[in-house]
Design a protein around this motif. Structure first.
Motif, mmCIF file in Angstrom:
data_model
loop_
_atom_site.group_PDB
_atom_site.id
_atom_site.type_symbol
_atom_site.label_atom_id
_atom_site.label_comp_id
_atom_site.label_asym_id
_atom_site.label_seq_id
_atom_site.Cartn_x
_atom_site.Cartn_y
_atom_site.Cartn_z
ATOM 1 N N ALA A 1 0.844 -1.311 -0.020
ATOM 2 C CA ALA A 1 -0.013 0.029 -0.199
ATOM 3 C C ALA A 1 0.898 1.269 0.114
ATOM 4 N N ILE A 2 2.078 1.364 0.433
ATOM 5 C CA ILE A 2 2.869 2.287 0.533
ATOM 6 C C ILE A 2 3.367 2.908 -1.157
ATOM 7 N N GLY A 3 3.428 1.948 -1.867
ATOM 8 C CA GLY A 3 3.608 2.216 -3.199
ATOM 9 C C GLY A 3 5.068 2.156 -3.619
ATOM 10 N N GLY A 4 5.549 2.591 -4.935
ATOM 11 C CA GLY A 4 6.965 2.791 -5.023
ATOM 12 C C GLY A 4 7.403 1.512 -6.241
ATOM 13 N N ASP A 5 8.720 1.749 -6.337
ATOM 14 C CA ASP A 5 9.309 0.814 -7.126
ATOM 15 C C ASP A 5 10.287 -0.283 -6.102
ATOM 16 N N ALA A 6 11.520 -0.134 -6.136
ATOM 17 C CA ALA A 6 12.371 -1.062 -5.585
ATOM 18 C C ALA A 6 11.876 -1.098 -4.118
ATOM 19 N N SER A 7 12.165 -2.378 -3.475
ATOM 20 C CA SER A 7 11.800 -2.416 -2.050
ATOM 21 C C SER A 7 12.409 -3.638 -1.449
ATOM 22 N N HIS A 8 13.024 -3.593 -0.298
ATOM 23 C CA HIS A 8 13.504 -4.642 0.512
ATOM 24 C C HIS A 8 12.823 -4.692 1.955
ATOM 25 N N GLU A 9 12.568 -5.943 2.318
ATOM 26 C CA GLU A 9 12.394 -6.137 3.737
ATOM 27 C C GLU A 9 13.553 -6.740 4.462
ATOM 28 N N PHE A 10 13.554 -6.382 5.864
ATOM 29 C CA PHE A 10 14.494 -7.137 6.453
ATOM 30 C C PHE A 10 13.683 -8.191 7.654
ATOM 31 N N HIS A 11 14.247 -9.116 7.584
ATOM 32 C CA HIS A 11 13.273 -10.148 8.278
ATOM 33 C C HIS A 11 14.355 -10.901 9.350
ATOM 34 N N VAL A 12 13.774 -11.024 10.571
ATOM 35 C CA VAL A 12 14.411 -11.768 11.439
ATOM 36 C C VAL A 12 13.941 -13.206 11.335
ATOM 37 N N LEU A 13 14.779 -14.261 11.398
ATOM 38 C CA LEU A 13 14.513 -15.402 11.095
ATOM 39 C C LEU A 13 13.863 -16.170 12.560
ATOM 40 N N ALA A 14 12.631 -16.642 12.525
ATOM 41 C CA ALA A 14 12.121 -17.136 13.598
ATOM 42 C C ALA A 14 10.885 -18.014 13.227
ATOM 43 N N ASP A 15 10.429 -19.063 13.863
ATOM 44 C CA ASP A 15 9.677 -20.115 13.718
ATOM 45 C C ASP A 15 8.277 -19.435 13.650
ATOM 46 N N SER A 16 8.016 -18.437 14.498
ATOM 47 C CA SER A 16 7.073 -17.737 14.614
ATOM 48 C C SER A 16 6.475 -16.503 13.829
ATOM 49 N N GLY A 17 7.396 -16.534 12.829
ATOM 50 C CA GLY A 17 7.288 -15.434 11.535
ATOM 51 C C GLY A 17 6.205 -15.706 11.024
ATOM 52 N N GLU A 18 5.392 -14.538 10.500
ATOM 53 C CA GLU A 18 4.195 -14.582 9.657
ATOM 54 C C GLU A 18 4.455 -14.843 8.109
ATOM 55 N N ASP A 19 5.667 -14.531 7.838
ATOM 56 C CA ASP A 19 6.057 -14.401 6.426
ATOM 57 C C ASP A 19 7.056 -15.420 6.119
ATOM 58 N N ALA A 20 6.773 -15.943 4.707
ATOM 59 C CA ALA A 20 7.659 -16.930 4.494
ATOM 60 C C ALA A 20 8.962 -16.418 3.541
ATOM 61 N N ILE A 21 10.185 -16.617 3.695
ATOM 62 C CA ILE A 21 10.996 -15.924 2.950
ATOM 63 C C ILE A 21 11.886 -16.963 2.239
ATOM 64 N N CYS A 22 12.512 -16.685 1.167
ATOM 65 C CA CYS A 22 13.112 -17.680 0.534
ATOM 66 C C CYS A 22 14.673 -17.272 0.247
ATOM 67 N N PHE A 23 15.634 -18.034 0.337
ATOM 68 C CA PHE A 23 16.976 -17.608 0.263
ATOM 69 C C PHE A 23 17.619 -18.827 -0.414
ATOM 70 N N SER A 24 18.739 -18.440 -1.035
ATOM 71 C CA SER A 24 19.510 -19.479 -1.691
ATOM 72 C C SER A 24 20.427 -20.160 -0.744
ATOM 73 N N ASP A 25 20.869 -21.395 -0.959
ATOM 74 C CA ASP A 25 21.694 -22.043 -0.041
ATOM 75 C C ASP A 25 23.377 -21.908 -0.658
ATOM 76 N N LYS A 26 23.323 -21.114 -1.806
ATOM 77 C CA LYS A 26 24.620 -20.949 -2.448
ATOM 78 C C LYS A 26 25.210 -19.831 -2.753
ATOM 79 N N SER A 27 24.086 -18.626 -2.516
ATOM 80 C CA SER A 27 24.523 -17.072 -2.776
ATOM 81 C C SER A 27 23.746 -16.201 -1.814
#
Length: 560
Positions: free
Chosen positions: A201-227
């Motif tokens: 809802a904020i709008g705009g183009d480029a965007s990054h979120e900063f996520h703390v890894l935790a089992d209770s997190g509401e969001d699913a984040i994906c990251f490479s095991d090699k990069s």
């Protein structure tokens, strides 16, 4: 400070409505107290933690060249109407009228206010780039506040905004803020990931979120095991693929009575869900569309929204009106446009609905089917990383920060212009950078706890050291030594808590562990006899005896 001068509001039990660990421990440790649904008071111990988080954020934002401001939480409706968000934001925006009947809202964010300030005071290109930040209370009228301060209605946030003459300048500050956020979360001692994200809802183009890894997190984040690749699951993009298998099966119709789900059909036919195609019917502004995905994949609603705009899944009545059979919809003769996910488009000899009650087709292929292809699905564990390096790992994450390149969305609507080098008015470009200050505390606890309570990183613990003198109020020797060590620590600048309460040692130990104080020193008559002090770190089970004369230098080395 001494505990008899401080409100120690620890509790043995957490309230029944505390579902996640951080909520339970913040209540039990006496950091917060619930006032109403989604509203919490911060008690003295909680305020100490809060101020430390704020101090780290301020230091790093100041280093990045941002200037601190403080804007009102109450905002006039005219500003939001000017930006176009008064009607767009939804019921989370708490609206009210003052005694004169003028409309206001409690600010969930401050883009409109800061853009108005910039339009008033930033007038020349020579003043750019310029960045501002504040640490301020926000209010969002959440329909279902939950998880304590993780998703509360009132919360404290650091929000920053930058103004630029061109895209290159915006990109430079965006990169600087990305680096600044990494330093902040490093100093907070968090295990986190910066991930590509949707601007929402904020709008705009480029965007990054900063996520703390935790089992209770509401969001699913994906990251490479090699990069270093990382993205919110809704932003993981896949490209068109080439079919490698060759169709070989003969299409057949199979009676699958009452088997209307992919799981039920796959089990009935002794195949994997990944060998099936599921077809969803959605209602868009362009009419009804059929979306085909692999049976084990889920529709990514953000991607679908980007393709079709506002949409919704078709109701049973709408599906019936199209002449389709819910639970048995296939890919042929649908009468509406068919959009096939890239992963589904390369399948061969698959199973799908027959568009006939109680029947599915086996050995189906795409020949003679008219369709378009698109990226429609969510990522799954083990997918190839979009950067071509490694496989995707999926973890739960708690969003604690978000940075955006807003572009001219607000500055154009609200007249935030400067006089450029040519002497003509130029619309500024904006960046937006937020950190959930109160959420950071909860996220830290979600990563740092054990059965006894919180294990705070030293950078934000309410105290660095607790001195526990056993029989402090009965033994003159223990009291003298404890007071002397306490004063030495204070003089050395150590944040020390002296537990001078008339409590059993077990209670004092339990409270200090619940509160997550990183270092503990214990004094007793036995220790006095031997000129020793017992040391224990909160994150270790080991206890060490230290010479009393060396206690100060020892704890200084630990704190450093």
């Amino acid at each position: 400070m001494k505990t008899t001068q401080l409100l120690i509001a620890t509790q043995k039990e957490a309230p029944n409505d505390a579902q996640v660990v951080s909520h339970q421990l913040m209540i039990r440790a006496g950091l917060i107290a619930k006032l109403a649904s989604g509203l919490y008071s911060y008690l003295p111990m909680g305020v100490r933690v809060l101020k430390k988080v704020e101090a780290i954020i301020r230091e790093e934002m100041d280093k990045a060249g941002a200037q601190e401001v403080l804007m009102p939480i109450a905002q006039p409706a005219e500003l939001w109407q000017e930006s176009g968000r008064w009607d767009q934001y939804g019921p989370e925006l708490l609206r009210f009228k003052d005694r004169h009947g003028r409309e206001f809202c409690l600010g969930p964010t401050h883009e409109e206010v800061i853009t108005t300030l910039a339009a008033q005071y930033v007038r020349s290109y020579k003043q750019l780039p310029m960045s501002f930040y504040q640490i301020q209370t926000k209010f969002r009228d959440e329909i279902r506040p939950r998880f304590g301060v993780m998703r509360s209605r009132e919360f404290i946030m650091k929000d920053a905004y930058s103004f630029h003459l061109d895209q290159d300048s915006l990109q430079q500050t965006y990169t600087l803020m990305h680096q600044t956020y990494c330093r902040i979360f490093d100093r907070l001692g968090l295990d986190y990931r910066p991930v590509l994200a949707d601007s929402g809802a904020i709008g705009g183009d480029a965007s990054h979120e900063f996520h703390v890894l935790a089992d209770s997190g509401e969001d699913a984040i994906c990251f490479s095991d090699k990069s270093d690749y990382a993205a919110n699951i809704e932003k993981v993009a896949f490209t068109q693929q080439q079919q490698t298998a060759t169709p070989s099966a003969q299409q057949a119709s199979v009676l699958t009575k009452k088997k209307t789900s992919i799981e039920a059909v796959a089990q009935f036919l002794s195949i994997k869900p990944s060998n099936c195609i599921k077809t969803l019917i959605v209602n868009t502004s362009e009419g009804f569309k059929a979306l085909a995905l692999r049976g084990d994949h889920e529709l990514n609603e953000v991607k679908a929204h980007n393709l079709f705009g506002e949409f919704e899944l078709a109701s049973d009545a709408q599906i019936k009106s199209l002449g389709l059979k819910k639970g048995f919809i296939g890919i042929k003769a649908l009468g509406i446009d068919l959009v096939v996910d890239y992963s589904a488009s390369i399948m061969c000899d698959f199973v799908c609905g027959a568009n006939e009650w109680d029947y599915h087709l086996t050995g189906v292929n795409w020949q003679e089917t008219v369709f378009t292809q698109a990226d429609l699905r969510n990522a799954v564990e083990g997918d190839n990383s979009p950067d071509g390096q490694g496989k995707l790992v999926i973890k739960r994450g708690i969003e604690v920060g978000h940075i955006f390149q807003l572009g001219s969305k607000y500055s154009k609507a609200m007249g935030a212009n400067v006089i450029g080098e040519s002497g003509r008015a130029v619309t500024t470009l904006m960046g937006c950078y937020g950190i959930g200050v109160t959420r950071v505390i909860a996220a830290t606890i979600e990563q740092n706890y054990d059965a006894r309570g919180i294990i705070f990183p030293q950078s934000i613990a309410p105290f660095q050291l607790v001195i526990v003198p056993i029989n402090y109020n009965k033994s003159t020797r223990v009291k003298t030594l404890a007071d002397e060590l306490y004063q030495l620590c204070l003089t050395a600048g150590i944040e020390v808590l002296l537990d001078d309460r008339k409590e059993r040692a077990g209670i004092m130990f339990a409270d200090s562990e619940l509160l997550g104080i990183p270092h503990r020193m214990v004094l007793s008559d036995t220790h006095a006899d031997n000129a020793k002090v017992e040391y224990k770190a909160r994150n270790s089970a080991d206890k060490i005896e230290v010479n009393y004369d060396e206690a100060l230098s020892f704890i200084q080395s630990k704190i450093k």
